[in-house]
Scaffold this motif. Structure first.
Motif, mmCIF file in Angstrom:
data_model
loop_
_atom_site.group_PDB
_atom_site.id
_atom_site.type_symbol
_atom_site.label_atom_id
_atom_site.label_comp_id
_atom_site.label_asym_id
_atom_site.label_seq_id
_atom_site.Cartn_x
_atom_site.Cartn_y
_atom_site.Cartn_z
ATOM 1 N N TYR A 75 1.014 -1.278 -0.042
ATOM 2 C CA TYR A 75 -0.134 0.488 0.302
ATOM 3 C C TYR A 75 0.602 1.426 -0.200
ATOM 4 O O TYR A 75 1.743 0.708 0.110
ATOM 5 C CB TYR A 75 -0.894 0.205 1.097
ATOM 6 C CG TYR A 75 -1.978 -0.942 1.372
ATOM 7 C CD1 TYR A 75 -2.901 -1.413 0.451
ATOM 8 C CD2 TYR A 75 -2.112 -1.585 2.833
ATOM 9 C CE1 TYR A 75 -3.284 -2.698 0.885
ATOM 10 C CE2 TYR A 75 -2.970 -2.727 2.187
ATOM 11 C CZ TYR A 75 -3.656 -3.522 1.453
ATOM 12 O OH TYR A 75 -4.406 -5.157 1.195
ATOM 13 N N TYR A 76 0.144 2.059 -0.011
ATOM 14 C CA TYR A 76 1.152 3.766 0.559
ATOM 15 C C TYR A 76 1.377 4.105 0.918
ATOM 16 O O TYR A 76 0.826 3.353 2.269
ATOM 17 C CB TYR A 76 0.078 4.839 0.132
ATOM 18 C CG TYR A 76 -0.976 4.730 0.302
ATOM 19 C CD1 TYR A 76 -1.002 5.731 1.758
ATOM 20 C CD2 TYR A 76 -2.466 4.577 -0.224
ATOM 21 C CE1 TYR A 76 -2.011 6.427 2.504
ATOM 22 C CE2 TYR A 76 -3.256 4.668 0.889
ATOM 23 C CZ TYR A 76 -3.364 5.225 2.220
ATOM 24 O OH TYR A 76 -4.839 4.958 2.354
ATOM 25 N N ALA A 79 -0.346 3.795 5.151
ATOM 26 C CA ALA A 79 -1.126 3.196 4.799
ATOM 27 C C ALA A 79 -1.848 1.714 6.336
ATOM 28 O O ALA A 79 -1.442 1.058 6.910
ATOM 29 C CB ALA A 79 -1.573 2.484 3.898
ATOM 30 N N THR A 80 -3.284 1.711 6.753
ATOM 31 C CA THR A 80 -3.034 0.650 7.922
ATOM 32 C C THR A 80 -4.394 -0.226 7.228
ATOM 33 O O THR A 80 -5.670 0.851 6.662
ATOM 34 C CB THR A 80 -4.292 1.791 8.811
ATOM 35 O OG1 THR A 80 -2.737 1.892 9.899
ATOM 36 C CG2 THR A 80 -4.319 0.978 10.112
ATOM 37 N N HIS A 81 -4.526 -1.240 7.107
ATOM 38 C CA HIS A 81 -5.798 -2.213 6.494
ATOM 39 C C HIS A 81 -5.363 -3.221 8.119
ATOM 40 O O HIS A 81 -4.702 -4.159 8.419
ATOM 41 C CB HIS A 81 -5.216 -3.353 5.258
ATOM 42 C CG HIS A 81 -6.076 -3.696 4.189
ATOM 43 N ND1 HIS A 81 -6.713 -4.981 4.973
ATOM 44 C CD2 HIS A 81 -7.043 -3.165 3.587
ATOM 45 C CE1 HIS A 81 -7.849 -5.501 4.291
ATOM 46 N NE2 HIS A 81 -7.675 -3.881 2.991
ATOM 47 N N THR A 184 -13.463 2.901 6.242
ATOM 48 C CA THR A 184 -12.405 2.465 6.280
ATOM 49 C C THR A 184 -10.926 3.368 6.932
ATOM 50 O O THR A 184 -11.609 4.416 6.869
ATOM 51 C CB THR A 184 -11.947 0.923 5.389
ATOM 52 O OG1 THR A 184 -11.410 2.012 4.617
ATOM 53 C CG2 THR A 184 -12.756 0.810 4.896
ATOM 54 N N GLU A 185 -9.633 3.078 6.933
ATOM 55 C CA GLU A 185 -9.015 3.850 7.293
ATOM 56 C C GLU A 185 -8.350 4.289 6.400
ATOM 57 O O GLU A 185 -6.814 5.082 6.595
ATOM 58 C CB GLU A 185 -7.804 3.116 8.295
ATOM 59 C CG GLU A 185 -8.508 2.746 9.682
ATOM 60 C CD GLU A 185 -7.566 2.047 10.964
ATOM 61 O OE1 GLU A 185 -6.276 3.029 11.008
ATOM 62 O OE2 GLU A 185 -7.833 1.038 11.319
ATOM 63 N N ARG A 186 -8.189 3.242 4.859
ATOM 64 C CA ARG A 186 -7.642 3.923 3.974
ATOM 65 C C ARG A 186 -8.297 5.091 2.858
ATOM 66 O O ARG A 186 -9.611 4.610 3.278
ATOM 67 C CB ARG A 186 -6.539 2.814 3.525
ATOM 68 C CG ARG A 186 -6.108 1.717 3.496
ATOM 69 C CD ARG A 186 -5.836 0.542 2.482
ATOM 70 N NE ARG A 186 -6.414 -0.152 1.855
ATOM 71 C CZ ARG A 186 -6.652 -1.035 0.549
ATOM 72 N NH1 ARG A 186 -5.235 -0.881 0.247
ATOM 73 N NH2 ARG A 186 -7.169 -1.172 0.743
ATOM 74 N N TYR A 187 -7.551 5.393 1.753
ATOM 75 C CA TYR A 187 -8.150 6.585 1.193
ATOM 76 C C TYR A 187 -9.755 7.296 1.679
ATOM 77 O O TYR A 187 -10.280 7.218 1.402
ATOM 78 C CB TYR A 187 -8.153 5.045 -0.151
ATOM 79 C CG TYR A 187 -7.722 4.482 -1.169
ATOM 80 C CD1 TYR A 187 -7.366 4.420 -1.262
ATOM 81 C CD2 TYR A 187 -8.835 2.760 -0.863
ATOM 82 C CE1 TYR A 187 -5.321 4.039 -2.049
ATOM 83 C CE2 TYR A 187 -7.271 1.631 -1.313
ATOM 84 C CZ TYR A 187 -6.183 2.657 -1.973
ATOM 85 O OH TYR A 187 -5.483 1.760 -2.391
ATOM 86 N N ARG A 188 -8.735 8.295 2.551
ATOM 87 C CA ARG A 188 -9.373 8.777 2.807
ATOM 88 C C ARG A 188 -9.530 10.556 2.786
ATOM 89 O O ARG A 188 -8.112 10.530 2.031
ATOM 90 C CB ARG A 188 -9.545 8.773 4.397
ATOM 91 C CG ARG A 188 -9.926 8.015 4.837
ATOM 92 C CD ARG A 188 -11.639 7.014 5.104
ATOM 93 N NE ARG A 188 -12.503 7.981 5.100
ATOM 94 C CZ ARG A 188 -12.788 8.903 6.685
ATOM 95 N NH1 ARG A 188 -13.235 7.738 7.507
ATOM 96 N NH2 ARG A 188 -13.639 9.630 6.435
ATOM 97 N N SER A 250 -13.741 1.746 -0.434
ATOM 98 C CA SER A 250 -14.008 0.078 -0.008
ATOM 99 C C SER A 250 -14.309 -0.913 -0.508
ATOM 100 O O SER A 250 -14.967 -0.562 -1.390
ATOM 101 C CB SER A 250 -14.657 0.620 1.445
ATOM 102 O OG SER A 250 -16.048 0.655 1.458
#
Length: 305
Positions: A75-76, A79-81, A184-188, A250
């Protein structure tokens, strides 16, 4: 005259457009099923199924979808997944997520079986779009990337490509009359403000992990319930039975897109791979005015659902 270059899916080498996948596959299938390998996340699986459905619509041959497990995620930075392997490393898909996804994928008419990839022979490697075949990733529509690599798998993305086997499900009692919230925590998009949702709290339900639920409610001062499902087929029914989805980029947005569920999308400017305004009741926003406008629009239009 020379033709444009594409990929021969038998040899995975550059060749002419005369050797497209549907043509070549007619003499290259195993047990009359097409075996496809895929390595990435839940949302990518759902996005890829548009191309899989196109293959089935043309050939009437079902697909054995071979999913790679525990592939390390790239991920970038920062990033958290939540999907991790047994030692806590972020991976694209682990065994628990595979098991939750299996009932949904197996329920589709064009799927013979959703299985783990364990080195078995395949007809088509969907992962050529990650590092081998240029598809302008991470730009453009996530569902379109495979269609740039394999042009005869092009599908009209204004149409749905997932169907549910039954008309209703008991899980829908939890989402009937509700707006499903999923962040989610990514892509915000960090300039967005969701305090306005307090005015709608009785009609909201959050769908996501316990951590995602806590983070969103804590940040915006909300006290809304969290939806719990046993698998993603049940989640699909829950989303189909709701008024609409409010989310960021997401898996659940991709799922609603495939099902044709009304949705409004928080867009991340650095990853433009989810496209609103394709098909009905599909909205998105970069600015607060769009955020509140599209929420209120769908809220009013779905009153009584």
């Amino acid at each position: 005259m020379a033709t444009k270059k594409s990929y021969d899916l038998k040899k995975d080498l550059v060749t002419t457009d005369d050797n497209t996948f549907i043509q070549e596959s007619k003499s290259n299938l195993i047990d009359n099923f097409c075996r496809i390998k895929h390595g990435c996340n839940l949302g990518d699986i759902i996005a890829s199924l548009a191309a899989v459905k196109r293959f089935y619509d043309v050939t009437k041959r079902k697909v054995i979808y071979c999913q790679v497990i525990d592939l390390k995620a790239a991920y970038y930075p920062g990033a958290t997944h939540p999907t991790q392997n047994s030692v806590g490393e972020m991976v694209c898909l682990n065994t628990p997520m595979f098991e939750m996804m299996k009932p949904l994928i197996d329920s589709q008419e064009y799927i013979q079986e959703f299985v783990k990839y364990e080195g078995q022979p395949i007809n088509l490697d969907f992962d050529v779009i990650r590092g081998k075949t240029f598809v302008n990733m991470p730009k453009m529509m996530i569902q379109s990337w495979l269609m740039f690599a394999f042009p005869d798998l092009a599908y009209d993305l204004s149409k749905t490509w997932l169907t549910l086997p039954k008309k209703s499900h008991p899980i829908q009692k939890h989402t009937k009359g509700k707006v499903v919230i999923n962040f989610t925590e990514r892509y915000r998009n960090t300039i967005m403000d969701y305090y306005f949702l307090k005015n709608y709290a009785p009609d909201l339900i959050f769908s996501g992990t316990e951590r995602e639920h806590w983070l969103f409610c804590n940040q915006w001062g909300l006290n809304i319930p969290r939806l719990e499902v046993k698998d993603f087929l049940e989640l699909a029914y829950a989303l189909q039975g709701a008024r609409f989805l409010l989310s960021n980029q997401s898996f659940q947005w991709n799922l609603c897109t495939a099902l044709g569920v009304a949705r409004t999308l928080e867009l991340a400017e650095y990853a433009p791979n989810c496209q609103p305004f394709v098909g009905e009741n599909n909205y998105g926003y970069y600015h607060q005015v769009g955020n509140e406008y599209y929420f209120k629009k769908l809220y009013n239009e779905t009153a009584g659902k």
